[in-house]
Scaffold this motif. Structure first.
Motif, mmCIF file in Angstrom:
data_model
loop_
_atom_site.group_PDB
_atom_site.id
_atom_site.type_symbol
_atom_site.label_atom_id
_atom_site.label_comp_id
_atom_site.label_asym_id
_atom_site.label_seq_id
_atom_site.Cartn_x
_atom_site.Cartn_y
_atom_site.Cartn_z
ATOM 1 N N ARG A 346 0.941 -1.131 0.068
ATOM 2 C CA ARG A 346 0.034 -0.091 -0.115
ATOM 3 C C ARG A 346 0.867 1.289 -0.027
ATOM 4 O O ARG A 346 0.780 2.285 -0.604
ATOM 5 C CB ARG A 346 -1.020 0.098 1.186
ATOM 6 C CG ARG A 346 -1.936 -1.007 1.081
ATOM 7 C CD ARG A 346 -2.829 -0.859 2.367
ATOM 8 N NE ARG A 346 -3.691 0.342 2.063
ATOM 9 C CZ ARG A 346 -4.876 0.394 1.283
ATOM 10 N NH1 ARG A 346 -5.468 -0.870 0.700
ATOM 11 N NH2 ARG A 346 -5.709 1.381 1.031
ATOM 12 N N GLU A 347 2.152 1.347 0.713
ATOM 13 C CA GLU A 347 2.864 2.236 0.727
ATOM 14 C C GLU A 347 3.408 2.543 -0.587
ATOM 15 O O GLU A 347 3.699 3.722 -1.012
ATOM 16 C CB GLU A 347 3.830 2.224 2.009
ATOM 17 C CG GLU A 347 3.498 2.482 3.337
ATOM 18 C CD GLU A 347 4.346 2.080 4.334
ATOM 19 O OE1 GLU A 347 4.196 2.694 5.555
ATOM 20 O OE2 GLU A 347 5.035 1.244 4.173
ATOM 21 N N HIS A 348 3.927 1.428 -1.347
ATOM 22 C CA HIS A 348 4.610 1.366 -2.578
ATOM 23 C C HIS A 348 3.569 2.233 -3.480
ATOM 24 O O HIS A 348 4.246 2.992 -4.410
ATOM 25 C CB HIS A 348 5.123 0.390 -2.942
ATOM 26 C CG HIS A 348 5.680 -0.733 -2.197
ATOM 27 N ND1 HIS A 348 6.686 0.031 -1.086
ATOM 28 C CD2 HIS A 348 6.170 -1.815 -2.342
ATOM 29 C CE1 HIS A 348 7.244 -1.154 -0.720
ATOM 30 N NE2 HIS A 348 7.170 -2.179 -1.249
ATOM 31 N N LEU A 349 2.563 1.805 -3.549
ATOM 32 C CA LEU A 349 1.451 2.506 -4.377
ATOM 33 C C LEU A 349 0.874 3.654 -3.992
ATOM 34 O O LEU A 349 0.042 4.262 -4.639
ATOM 35 C CB LEU A 349 0.410 1.394 -4.506
ATOM 36 C CG LEU A 349 0.828 0.178 -5.554
ATOM 37 C CD1 LEU A 349 -0.336 -1.011 -5.331
ATOM 38 C CD2 LEU A 349 1.307 0.553 -6.730
ATOM 39 N N GLY A 350 1.177 4.134 -2.730
ATOM 40 C CA GLY A 350 0.794 5.572 -2.421
ATOM 41 C C GLY A 350 -0.844 5.514 -1.940
ATOM 42 O O GLY A 350 -1.544 6.287 -2.186
ATOM 43 N N LEU A 351 -1.303 4.288 -1.670
ATOM 44 C CA LEU A 351 -2.692 4.074 -1.417
ATOM 45 C C LEU A 351 -3.271 4.487 0.070
ATOM 46 O O LEU A 351 -4.294 4.652 0.358
ATOM 47 C CB LEU A 351 -3.266 2.581 -1.519
ATOM 48 C CG LEU A 351 -3.100 2.023 -2.999
ATOM 49 C CD1 LEU A 351 -3.231 0.713 -2.811
ATOM 50 C CD2 LEU A 351 -4.029 2.888 -3.822
ATOM 51 N N GLY A 352 -2.399 4.789 0.877
ATOM 52 C CA GLY A 352 -2.776 5.401 2.279
ATOM 53 C C GLY A 352 -3.211 4.195 3.187
ATOM 54 O O GLY A 352 -3.267 2.948 2.886
ATOM 55 N N VAL A 353 -3.371 4.425 4.295
ATOM 56 C CA VAL A 353 -3.974 3.611 5.570
ATOM 57 C C VAL A 353 -5.209 3.074 5.239
ATOM 58 O O VAL A 353 -6.071 3.884 4.796
ATOM 59 C CB VAL A 353 -3.741 4.177 6.885
ATOM 60 C CG1 VAL A 353 -4.354 3.432 7.931
ATOM 61 C CG2 VAL A 353 -2.527 4.771 7.127
ATOM 62 N N ALA A 354 -5.697 1.854 5.239
ATOM 63 C CA ALA A 354 -7.109 1.372 5.135
ATOM 64 C C ALA A 354 -7.768 1.516 6.312
ATOM 65 O O ALA A 354 -7.272 1.049 7.319
ATOM 66 C CB ALA A 354 -6.825 -0.021 4.691
#
Length: 361
Positions: A346-354
């Motif tokens: 998620r951090e690699h893709l910049g998706l933020g905290v779920a």
């Protein structure tokens, strides 16, 4: 210098995407059925700081008869086996959402997230053929529309089940003999068209909260996923997919044949196609690493995609050139990061905290 850095994932399927790859690859065909084969490529991708690797899967044998590799390892189990001996690369197996149960999909992907310490994803695909349905004999093959709708339900149920344990549900209080706080486990009570699932999960909430979910962009239910992979074969269609899914990371599939000279790449392509003619899905590139490094940022700027899902024609040849020459050239142009900034996919893709939808409920 370019204005945005690309996200890059790479397929590590078999001997490469081209069905004739096994005939010219230096890899022994028997190695295709070992975890070590896929570990080698995952480590190569990790050394280049790529976002993730994918491993294809299906409930059917590969089409094409005697001239192609037939048979496969289970993608999710294979990536789970190599997860403890990799450290940063995201691991995204294809998981079939038809003839399976979302409860099992959810717990299996959550387990991969634990095994990889927060680097799991899932590429969810329906199973649409009568031959695949015959393996189970429980139901006929769904229509494409029903298959996509069922996939969307699987992703929704999986997300609810991942959230069914709050992050601090495990208390491990040996003095009182209390291992979990039962009030922090939640029924999901999902009632859909295809599934009825009560929950909670048997697996605690994964390290990422939500492992990364991905679907192919031709699905009308792609909005249910974090990542949309488009297999469109021209830039206008890629651009249209990116425009339809502004809330997701849209990646374009690019099948690649590389060599140190343009003529050498064309010769490799001709050799492969002479052994078995093949038209890959998505965009195609045949040329030098420097040319590919120039083309990818241009395609991203023209279409609005966040990056690319790259499919090497032959392993390890095209992956070696991708990692050793294309990635450094992209970095020099400011189009790719110099290394991993985080530890999770998620951090690699910049998706933020779920966010947990049941937290405090």
């Amino acid at each position: 210098m370019v204005s945005a850095q690309l996200h890059l994932g790479v397929a590590i399927d078999g001997a490469g995407y081209h069905p004739a790859a096994w005939r010219i690859s230096a890899v022994e065909p028997a190695a295709l059925f070992t975890a070590g084969h896929y570990l080698r490529y995952a480590k190569l991708a990790e050394a280049a700081s790529l976002d993730f690797v994918t491993l294809d899967d299906s409930l059917a044998l590969q089409p094409g008869g005697e001239g192609v590799v037939r048979g496969r390892l289970d993608a999710l189990l294979t990536l789970s086996a190599i997860a403890p001996v990799t450290s940063r690369i995201g691991l995204v197996p294809t998981v079939t959402t038809t003839h399976t149960e979302p409860f099992h999909v959810s717990t299996s992907v959550a387990t991969l997230d634990y095994a990889s310490r927060g680097r799991a994803g899932v590429l969810a695909v329906p199973s649409l053929t009568a031959a695949e349905a015959a393996h189970f004999a429980r139901r006929p093959a769904p229509s494409p529309e029903d298959g996509d709708a069922e996939t969307a339900e699987v992703l929704e149920v999986s997300t609810r089940l991942w959230d069914s344990w709050e992050d601090d549900a495990i208390v491990r209080d040996a003095a009182t003999g209390r291992f979990i706080d039962r009030d922090k486990l939640h029924y999901v009570d999902f009632e859909g068209r295809f599934f009825s699932v009560k929950g909670p999960s048997i697996t605690p909430r994964p390290p990422q909260g939500h492992p990364v979910t991905a679907v192919y962009g031709d699905s009308p239910h792609a909005r249910a996923a974090d990542v949309v992979v488009t297999r469109a074969d021209h830039l206008d269609a890629v651009r249209a997919t990116a425009a339809r899914h502004p809330g997701a990371k849209v990646l374009a599939t690019v099948s690649i044949v590389l060599a140190e000279t343009e003529q050498g790449a064309r010769d490799r392509q001709r050799e492969l196609d002479a052994l078995m003619p093949f038209e890959p899905a998505g965009l195609s590139f045949t040329g030098t690493p420097a040319q590919l490094a120039a083309e990818l940022p241009r395609w991203a700027a023209e279409t609005g995609v966040a990056g690319f899902h790259l499919r090497p024609a032959v392993l390890p040849d095209d992956l070696d050139l991708l990692a050793g020459e294309v990635v450094p050239a992209l970095r020099a142009a400011g189009a790719f990061r110099s290394g991993y900034a985080g530890t999770t996919l998620r951090e690699h893709l910049g998706l933020g905290v779920a966010v947990n939808q049941y937290q405090g409920a």
